[in-house]
Design a protein around this motif. Sequence first.
Motif, mmCIF file in Angstrom:
data_model
loop_
_atom_site.group_PDB
_atom_site.id
_atom_site.type_symbol
_atom_site.label_atom_id
_atom_site.label_comp_id
_atom_site.label_asym_id
_atom_site.label_seq_id
_atom_site.Cartn_x
_atom_site.Cartn_y
_atom_site.Cartn_z
ATOM 1 N N ALA A 1 90.007 2.834 10.579
ATOM 2 C CA ALA A 1 90.915 2.057 11.421
ATOM 3 C C ALA A 1 91.555 2.931 12.494
ATOM 4 O O ALA A 1 91.944 2.449 13.549
ATOM 5 C CB ALA A 1 91.999 1.406 10.559
ATOM 6 N N THR A 2 91.658 4.234 12.225
ATOM 7 C CA THR A 2 92.251 5.181 13.165
ATOM 8 C C THR A 2 91.185 5.967 13.926
ATOM 9 O O THR A 2 91.296 6.152 15.138
ATOM 10 C CB THR A 2 93.153 6.178 12.410
ATOM 11 O OG1 THR A 2 94.062 5.451 11.590
ATOM 12 C CG2 THR A 2 93.910 7.062 13.365
ATOM 13 N N ILE A 3 90.186 6.419 13.211
ATOM 14 C CA ILE A 3 89.105 7.217 13.799
ATOM 15 C C ILE A 3 87.815 6.418 13.670
ATOM 16 O O ILE A 3 87.430 6.066 12.549
ATOM 17 C CB ILE A 3 88.970 8.580 13.078
ATOM 18 C CG1 ILE A 3 90.266 9.377 13.213
ATOM 19 C CG2 ILE A 3 87.799 9.376 13.632
ATOM 20 C CD1 ILE A 3 90.292 10.651 12.404
ATOM 21 N N PRO A 4 87.126 6.166 14.760
ATOM 22 C CA PRO A 4 85.878 5.384 14.678
ATOM 23 C C PRO A 4 84.840 6.059 13.775
ATOM 24 O O PRO A 4 84.768 7.285 13.691
ATOM 25 C CB PRO A 4 85.387 5.334 16.126
ATOM 26 C CG PRO A 4 86.590 5.635 16.960
ATOM 27 C CD PRO A 4 87.474 6.515 16.132
ATOM 28 N N SER A 5 84.051 5.228 13.117
ATOM 29 C CA SER A 5 83.008 5.730 12.214
ATOM 30 C C SER A 5 82.067 6.688 12.923
ATOM 31 O O SER A 5 81.639 7.695 12.348
ATOM 32 C CB SER A 5 82.209 4.569 11.631
ATOM 33 O OG SER A 5 83.031 3.733 10.883
ATOM 34 N N ALA A 6 81.718 6.382 14.162
ATOM 35 C CA ALA A 6 80.798 7.236 14.924
ATOM 36 C C ALA A 6 81.373 8.638 15.109
ATOM 37 O O ALA A 6 80.627 9.626 15.086
ATOM 38 C CB ALA A 6 80.490 6.607 16.277
ATOM 39 N N VAL A 7 82.679 8.750 15.266
ATOM 40 C CA VAL A 7 83.318 10.066 15.410
ATOM 41 C C VAL A 7 83.227 10.836 14.097
ATOM 42 O O VAL A 7 82.898 12.032 14.088
ATOM 43 C CB VAL A 7 84.778 9.924 15.891
ATOM 44 C CG1 VAL A 7 85.496 11.262 15.870
ATOM 45 C CG2 VAL A 7 84.823 9.315 17.287
ATOM 46 N N MET A 8 83.525 10.155 12.980
ATOM 47 C CA MET A 8 83.410 10.814 11.672
ATOM 48 C C MET A 8 81.973 11.268 11.422
ATOM 49 O O MET A 8 81.735 12.394 10.970
ATOM 50 C CB MET A 8 83.859 9.865 10.551
ATOM 51 C CG MET A 8 85.339 9.629 10.484
ATOM 52 S SD MET A 8 85.803 8.713 9.000
ATOM 53 C CE MET A 8 85.610 7.032 9.569
ATOM 54 N N GLN A 9 81.019 10.405 11.718
ATOM 55 C CA GLN A 9 79.609 10.736 11.510
ATOM 56 C C GLN A 9 79.183 11.877 12.427
ATOM 57 O O GLN A 9 78.465 12.791 11.997
ATOM 58 C CB GLN A 9 78.752 9.493 11.727
ATOM 59 C CG GLN A 9 78.988 8.435 10.685
ATOM 60 C CD GLN A 9 78.392 7.085 11.046
ATOM 61 O OE1 GLN A 9 77.834 6.906 12.119
ATOM 62 N NE2 GLN A 9 78.536 6.115 10.143
ATOM 63 N N GLY A 10 79.621 11.836 13.669
ATOM 64 C CA GLY A 10 79.303 12.919 14.606
ATOM 65 C C GLY A 10 79.868 14.249 14.138
ATOM 66 O O GLY A 10 79.227 15.293 14.261
ATOM 67 N N TYR A 11 81.070 14.203 13.584
ATOM 68 C CA TYR A 11 81.691 15.412 13.060
ATOM 69 C C TYR A 11 80.867 15.999 11.917
ATOM 70 O O TYR A 11 80.634 17.205 11.861
ATOM 71 C CB TYR A 11 83.119 15.103 12.591
ATOM 72 C CG TYR A 11 83.823 16.280 11.983
ATOM 73 C CD1 TYR A 11 84.388 17.267 12.784
ATOM 74 C CD2 TYR A 11 83.920 16.417 10.599
ATOM 75 C CE1 TYR A 11 85.030 18.359 12.222
ATOM 76 C CE2 TYR A 11 84.562 17.502 10.027
ATOM 77 C CZ TYR A 11 85.120 18.467 10.846
ATOM 78 O OH TYR A 11 85.741 19.549 10.281
ATOM 79 N N VAL A 12 80.420 15.141 11.002
ATOM 80 C CA VAL A 12 79.607 15.601 9.871
ATOM 81 C C VAL A 12 78.304 16.219 10.373
ATOM 82 O O VAL A 12 77.893 17.296 9.921
ATOM 83 C CB VAL A 12 79.338 14.455 8.872
ATOM 84 C CG1 VAL A 12 78.310 14.857 7.826
ATOM 85 C CG2 VAL A 12 80.626 14.018 8.206
ATOM 86 N N VAL A 13 77.645 15.549 11.314
ATOM 87 C CA VAL A 13 76.389 16.079 11.876
ATOM 88 C C VAL A 13 76.650 17.411 12.573
ATOM 89 O O VAL A 13 75.893 18.373 12.402
ATOM 90 C CB VAL A 13 75.741 15.048 12.835
ATOM 91 C CG1 VAL A 13 74.597 15.665 13.608
ATOM 92 C CG2 VAL A 13 75.274 13.819 12.055
ATOM 93 N N LEU A 14 77.731 17.488 13.350
ATOM 94 C CA LEU A 14 78.072 18.738 14.047
ATOM 95 C C LEU A 14 78.321 19.870 13.052
ATOM 96 O O LEU A 14 77.828 20.990 13.240
ATOM 97 C CB LEU A 14 79.298 18.526 14.939
ATOM 98 C CG LEU A 14 79.807 19.761 15.678
ATOM 99 C CD1 LEU A 14 78.754 20.252 16.684
ATOM 100 C CD2 LEU A 14 81.118 19.462 16.375
ATOM 101 N N MET A 15 79.067 19.592 11.979
ATOM 102 C CA MET A 15 79.334 20.629 10.977
ATOM 103 C C MET A 15 78.043 21.086 10.304
ATOM 104 O O MET A 15 77.845 22.276 10.070
ATOM 105 C CB MET A 15 80.327 20.127 9.924
ATOM 106 C CG MET A 15 81.739 19.958 10.426
ATOM 107 S SD MET A 15 82.462 21.509 11.014
ATOM 108 C CE MET A 15 82.421 21.252 12.774
ATOM 109 N N PHE A 16 77.151 20.138 9.997
ATOM 110 C CA PHE A 16 75.863 20.491 9.398
ATOM 111 C C PHE A 16 75.082 21.408 10.332
ATOM 112 O O PHE A 16 74.546 22.436 9.905
ATOM 113 C CB PHE A 16 75.055 19.231 9.077
ATOM 114 C CG PHE A 16 73.680 19.526 8.551
ATOM 115 C CD1 PHE A 16 73.497 19.871 7.223
ATOM 116 C CD2 PHE A 16 72.574 19.500 9.391
ATOM 117 C CE1 PHE A 16 72.233 20.171 6.730
ATOM 118 C CE2 PHE A 16 71.307 19.802 8.914
ATOM 119 C CZ PHE A 16 71.134 20.131 7.584
ATOM 120 N N LEU A 17 75.025 21.046 11.608
ATOM 121 C CA LEU A 17 74.294 21.862 12.583
ATOM 122 C C LEU A 17 74.928 23.246 12.733
ATOM 123 O O LEU A 17 74.219 24.255 12.829
ATOM 124 C CB LEU A 17 74.221 21.155 13.931
ATOM 125 C CG LEU A 17 73.333 19.915 13.986
ATOM 126 C CD1 LEU A 17 73.472 19.204 15.333
ATOM 127 C CD2 LEU A 17 71.880 20.280 13.710
#
Length: 183
Positions: A11-27
């Motif tokens: 509700a505060t942070i869009p799902s796409a931002v959370m998912q992008g963060y996870v992908v970025l951390m993995f990379l």
Amino acid sequence: MTYNPFAELSATIPSAVMQGYVVLMFLLVFVGTLADIIHKKSAKFFFENAKKAEAARVREVSGGEKTSILIKTVASDVLTSSEFCNPRRRLAHLLTMYGFIAYVITSAMLIFGYTDPAMAAPAAVTGLWHLGALSVCVGGYWFWFSIRVDVAAEGNPWYRVGRADLFVVSLLGSTTFALLWSV
């Protein structure tokens, strides 16, 4: 234990931002690991050591023997952390390690599959997320305040935090905050 904190966060942070963060951390972890291998020349050492072992071999090891050795090594050294002779340290490590694995996998499952508040996450996934975080906290704090505290033999005060401690400290902070956030 059935609460999905990522659904509320969406509700505060869009799902796409959370998912992008996870992908970025993995990379970043992947690239950082490769950079470390290149910097320390670990791969070069590994391949040179393999050539030396090949030249010094006495007999050919069959595929079945290699598989047996691999299974024994994984069962002994990886799954049970048998390299730790101290049973308390081994148990603390196992709690932290398996908790971390459960926490990371279920976090990814919740972030990539169940951030929509209207879609309920399976109780097994949210339960494993909570148990994983709790296991990291139990094993990590036990290690930090009971086992690691015994650094007087090394001449170091208990409160000295070095580079080697940063992963454990950040992991404990992350999982502790996650559990508090979930409550």
